[in-house]
Design a protein around this motif. Structure first.
Motif, mmCIF file in Angstrom:
data_model
loop_
_atom_site.group_PDB
_atom_site.id
_atom_site.type_symbol
_atom_site.label_atom_id
_atom_site.label_comp_id
_atom_site.label_asym_id
_atom_site.label_seq_id
_atom_site.Cartn_x
_atom_site.Cartn_y
_atom_site.Cartn_z
ATOM 1 N N GLU A 165 0.893 -1.132 -0.113
ATOM 2 C CA GLU A 165 0.258 0.118 -0.015
ATOM 3 C C GLU A 165 0.674 1.395 0.043
ATOM 4 O O GLU A 165 0.353 2.355 0.063
ATOM 5 C CB GLU A 165 -1.033 0.012 1.266
ATOM 6 N N ASN A 166 2.066 1.068 0.212
ATOM 7 C CA ASN A 166 2.980 2.335 0.248
ATOM 8 C C ASN A 166 4.196 2.259 -0.529
ATOM 9 O O ASN A 166 5.255 2.028 -0.011
ATOM 10 C CB ASN A 166 3.459 2.581 1.934
ATOM 11 N N THR A 167 3.978 2.026 -2.004
ATOM 12 C CA THR A 167 4.819 1.978 -2.894
ATOM 13 C C THR A 167 6.225 2.938 -2.691
ATOM 14 O O THR A 167 6.052 4.068 -2.590
ATOM 15 C CB THR A 167 4.428 2.048 -4.369
ATOM 16 N N GLY A 168 7.470 2.228 -2.616
ATOM 17 C CA GLY A 168 8.534 3.141 -2.357
ATOM 18 C C GLY A 168 8.769 3.830 -1.125
ATOM 19 O O GLY A 168 9.839 4.322 -0.998
ATOM 20 N N LYS A 169 8.018 3.511 -0.180
ATOM 21 C CA LYS A 169 8.257 3.858 1.193
ATOM 22 C C LYS A 169 8.841 3.114 2.198
ATOM 23 O O LYS A 169 9.297 3.717 3.395
ATOM 24 C CB LYS A 169 6.958 4.636 1.494
ATOM 25 N N ILE A 170 8.887 1.876 1.968
ATOM 26 C CA ILE A 170 9.389 0.922 2.861
ATOM 27 C C ILE A 170 10.210 -0.049 1.828
ATOM 28 O O ILE A 170 9.978 -0.430 0.811
ATOM 29 C CB ILE A 170 8.412 -0.047 3.458
ATOM 30 N N CYS A 171 11.466 -0.252 2.335
ATOM 31 C CA CYS A 171 12.399 -1.299 1.804
ATOM 32 C C CYS A 171 11.920 -2.533 1.803
ATOM 33 O O CYS A 171 11.021 -2.993 2.658
ATOM 34 C CB CYS A 171 13.974 -0.976 2.265
ATOM 35 N N ARG A 172 12.533 -3.323 0.821
ATOM 36 C CA ARG A 172 11.950 -4.839 0.837
ATOM 37 C C ARG A 172 12.243 -5.857 2.070
ATOM 38 O O ARG A 172 11.490 -6.403 2.500
ATOM 39 C CB ARG A 172 12.618 -5.482 -0.375
ATOM 40 N N LYS A 173 13.321 -5.272 2.297
ATOM 41 C CA LYS A 173 13.872 -6.105 3.591
ATOM 42 C C LYS A 173 14.370 -5.310 4.937
ATOM 43 O O LYS A 173 15.294 -4.968 5.208
ATOM 44 C CB LYS A 173 15.113 -6.916 3.586
#
Ligand SMILES: [Ca+2]
Ligand SMILES: [Ca+2]
Length: 153
Positions: A59-67
């Motif tokens: 829901e927050n594209t680009g605002k949280i890293c994958r890991k």
């Protein structure tokens, strides 16, 4: 003309897909931890307060890293999980956070929690960057000396 146009479209599509696969540089400093902004996507009014990583990441594209390296959860009023004293179902950087109403014995419902994740740069987003924790000295001598000039060395 049509042939030329289709060549141009194919070239444009190739360029676009090529750009999407460009990797970010890998040599960023791993001793820096960046906190994302706080997220509060759910309320406990249903069966749980659900702030899972998979939902928030989608829901927050680009605002949280994958890991993410870490997670912090507090109630909306700023109480830590320990201070709130509720039974928490999940609270880790991989799963995210879930407080289930059914697990609460004292009250019927969980508090409303918010979460944030810590990531390595360049995923600072609009959040705040901190270094890792450092502990270079012990208080057994004249005190616990954690001076910036010593830590820099
Ligand atoms: Ca919430
Ligand atoms: Ca120390």
């Amino acid at each position: 003309m049509i042939k030329l146009l289709s060549v141009a479209i194919v070239a444009a599509l190739f360029l676009e897909s090529h750009q999407q696969t460009v990797e970010l540089p890998c040599n960023y400093p791993t001793h820096i931890q960046c906190w994302t902004v706080w997220f509060d996507r759910d309320d406990p009014s249903g069966s749980e307060d659900r702030e899972t990583f998979s939902d928030l990441y989608k829901e927050n594209t680009g605002k949280i890293c994958r890991k993410p390296q870490g997670i912090e959860a507090t109630t909306l009023s700023g109480l830590s999980v320990a201070a709130a004293g509720e039974v928490i179902f999940k609270n880790d950087a991989t799963s995210g956070f879930v407080c289930r109403n059914v697990d609460q014995t004292q009250k019927k419902m969980c508090s409303d929690y918010r979460v944030r994740f810590s990531c390595h740069p360049p995923f600072c987003g609009e959040g705040v960057c901190w270094t890792d924790w450092f502990d270079r000295d012990n208080p057994s001598g004249t005190g616990d000396w954690e001076l910036l000039k010593d830590l820099r060395k």
